[in-house]
Design an enzyme around this catalytic site. Structure first.
Site, PDB file in Angstrom:
ATOM      1  CE  LYS A  43     -47.364   9.097  18.363  1.00  0.00           C
ATOM      2  NZ  LYS A  43     -45.887   9.217  18.382  1.00  0.00           N
ATOM      3  N   GLY A  76     -41.045   2.643  14.858  1.00  0.00           N
ATOM      4  CA  GLY A  76     -40.275   1.595  14.198  1.00  0.00           C
ATOM      5  C   GLY A  76     -41.190   0.534  13.637  1.00  0.00           C
ATOM      6  CE  LYS A  86     -48.960   8.170  14.589  1.00  0.00           C
ATOM      7  NZ  LYS A  86     -47.941   7.222  14.905  1.00  0.00           N
ATOM      8  N   GLY A 121     -46.384   3.564  19.896  1.00  0.00           N
ATOM      9  CA  GLY A 121     -45.855   2.402  19.163  1.00  0.00           C
ATOM     10  C   GLY A 121     -46.169   1.064  19.786  1.00  0.00           C
TER      11      GLY A 121
END
Lengths: 440, 440
Positions: free
Chosen positions: B205, B306, B105, B134
């Site tokens: 973002k 994650g 990003k 994500g």
């Protein structure tokens, strides 16, 4: 590049919404799609009403076959509803090499396999985002967003009518028939509500999602369907006491029983723990919860019905087809959504110009007149107060917190007011200022 | 058709996740994409560790330029992070005519305009679903799902670290530094957490979403950025008392001030009414709320970080490129997500085989031993009870409701048990049975 020409079959609620949104946002849509998208032909039973709605901008006919057979039409939107006539029309449009967009879940849940095979054969696209969960782009999420995953289950509140009724039953302690009558009065339920309240509509949508999630044919006849008409108010109350809400849930899931893999495909009233986000989806809103092996749980929420939310999905399909059916790279999905030569240079506002609400915490000496000083400063700055919280000082304490929520104001106004507040000799230290958004 | 060959730059957490998910779900992914997708080359600083991870299945090199220059590579995945090296690599990959997938990003928020222009020029795709939120397919929703709309605002919880810290502060009454230390202990915050806690990551973002929502260039330098490090526990408490939660929100919105249109682009702690769905997004989860003129409000929720959630988006981009870069109609997005010749015929289970939990309401005569009879029948059927609610009968009443929640059991078992319960002479009428799903 010439505009894409679209023929519309049926101009009821969703058809009218589609026509209006396409017209209202035509510039924005053209900037995204890379070419214009125009409805040039409409088929309607009541041609006079249709002509009034479209205002002479496109041809109105009574025979829908005249649209699907017309050589100038690139994409056909089917919004007639029902099974047999739409099936014939869609199959004919495909045979004529036209792309099809439909919101008809019943049609696809029953005849999808035949329709998709024909489309594949002909090399045309049949798009149906509007068939499931109205304006929520759930088909796109399942079909394109989660392609990395082995999808494990999909559970959705995918019928707004029943969710509205269940919300009313719980909120107001109504019994089913009273809540249904209310939903009908507000236009959330049809005169004959059978398809909605008996779970058939939800099962149509679930059948489609199940096929996409697991790579199986649509097979509506295998779905287990129970509606909410037999649900009693007392059970909603008891469930609440135990920490659950009752929702009409469509559930499809892979399960292995004794080493054999199979698919669950079922619509029925379901208790869900109140603490789950999806249990808090109220009124006519829809939500779909997807469990998948890599991404875990994702949830998609929005309006599941209505003229413009459904039109939103119909038109997204038109744009998709326009972008993808044109094979040149420059008409694929643009990096920043809008075609590169269609970016605008609207300025970013400086924070001082932003309009929002504020939380203010002022630490003050416990003296008469403090509150009057604060409110006068805000009033002079034309900032109105929404709520005040004054924490009772502990016995003998000489200082206390005053918390105020303001209505919307320009940031430069609040900052000027804060400077005046901080200059008061009854105020200790700096004012804490946090922005507040109602997000309504 | 030969598999698409992919080169991976960087095999840290997300790179490893991508390699693993692509391998684990390769069959499912191939059925969707229409051809295999294989990582055949990996560039890593620690080549030994990388070789161990990929297990001899692909070439491991230390020089990332060897990957972007390799003639056999179709798509390059950039997962190195940072600005300058990734920028050089991505620009070189584009110049070499390769498609690029990135989760970076920072790179796109700063150099996106240059990168997208180069890609457009070369006719290749730069895909970046993993760069925002994500595993949530929010780029796809904004760019393709909502194309009918004039988007009005986007508001997101798009940094899991800060949302985890804020959740802990509220839940446990912790101050900021204690909650941060806890987040670091659990791996939710990095050793140097500045980018997360000061809002920079969220602003990267948000900048990308803003460009896509409004058709403007990325312009990170114009974003207003405030983090949560100065937030005090007392304000979280006061906000709660007033009916609000404090979230680190990224907000971008069109506003007209004195007839001039501009864009708000801001990240800061924000009070949100507790009753809003997005206010209830807790822990490391992300959610994005979009307001648009036709569809109204839609919300997208899931894991924002994650290894595997991010890999889910990286691979979705690989599938997109595979599907769309191949211009033949049969490799466009298939109607039912899987290629037509890749459907399976897994059977739909009959309801009697379904395994779920149940709510049972039994209307009984108020006599000694009723509860013992009920629990014995369930125990004999090996159905265990999760909760019981026995409503005290009104004075002198001879009948009462007993409500039981069961643990999971096969539907045929519960139905057999219910038949026995209904046969008891202390039981009045039929047992009410509603299914229960924990959706955990």
């Amino acid at each position: 590049m010439k505009p894409i020409k679209v023929g519309l079959l049926g101009i009821g609620t969703v058809g009218e919404g589609t026509f209006n949104v396409l017209k209202r946002n035509q510039e924005e849509i053209r900037r995204r799609a890379g070419r214009g998208i125009e409805i040039t032909m409409v088929a309607a039973r009541n041609t006079e009403r249709a002509a009034r709605l479209v205002g002479g901008e496109c041809e109105v006919v009574s025979d829908p076959f005249a649209v699907v057979d017309h050589p100038d039409i690139d994409i056909v939107i089917e919004l007639i509803g029902g099974y047999e006539l739409p099936r014939e029309l869609v199959m004919r449009a495909i045979a004529n090499g036209k792309h099809v967009v439909t919101a008809n879940k019943a049609l696809l849940a029953l005849h999808g396999n035949e329709i998709f095979a024909a489309a594949q054969e002909k090399g045309v696209m049949v798009a149906f985002e509007a068939a499931v969960a109205g304006g929520i782009p759930i088909i796109k999420a399942l079909r394109e967003g989660l392609t990395a995953n082995r999808i494990e289950s999909v559970a959705g509140i995918i019928n707004g009518t029943t969710n509205f009724i269940l919300s009313e039953m719980r909120d107001k302690g109504l019994d089913f028939s009273t809540a249904l009558a209310q939903a009908q009065g507000l236009g959330y339920a049809e005169a004959d509500p059978t398809f909605d309240i008996e779970g058939v509509d939800a099962a149509h949508k679930l059948t489609i999602m199940s096929a996409i999630a697991f790579g199986i044919p649509v097979q509506f006849d295998k779905a287990h369907i129970e509606g909410i008409s037999k649900l009693e108010a007392v059970d909603i109350r008891y469930a609440e006491q135990l920490g659950y809400r009752i929702k009409l849930l469509g559930i499809t899931r892979r399960t292995v029983i004794d080493g054999v893999e199979g698919i669950e495909l079922r619509v029925h009233p379901t208790l869900i723990p109140t603490k789950r986000l999806i249990a808090n989806v109220e009124g006519a809103m829809n939500a779909v919860l997807v469990q998948a092996d890599a991404v875990g749980a994702t949830l998609y929420y929005g309006k599941g019905a209505g003229a413009e939310p459904t039109a939103s999905s119909v038109i997204a399909d038109l744009v998709d087809i326009t972008r993808l059916a044109t094979a040149d790279p420059e008409y694929r999905v643009p990096h920043l959504a809008f075609q590169p030569n269609q970016m605008t240079d609207v300025a970013i506002w400086p924070m001082s110009e932003i309009n929002t609400s504020y939380y203010l915490r002022v630490y003050v000496k416990n003296r008469l007149g403090v509150m009057a000083d604060l409110t006068r400063i805000l009033a002079d700055a034309r900032i109105s107060i929404d709520a005040v919280l004054q924490k009772e000082p502990a016995e003998g304490a000489t200082r206390l917190d005053i918390i105020m929520l303001t209505h919307q104001t320009r940031e430069k106004n609040i900052d000027a007011a804060i400077a005046k507040i901080e200059a008061l000799d009854t105020v200790v230290g700096n004012v804490t200022r946090i922005r507040l958004e109602s997000l309504s």
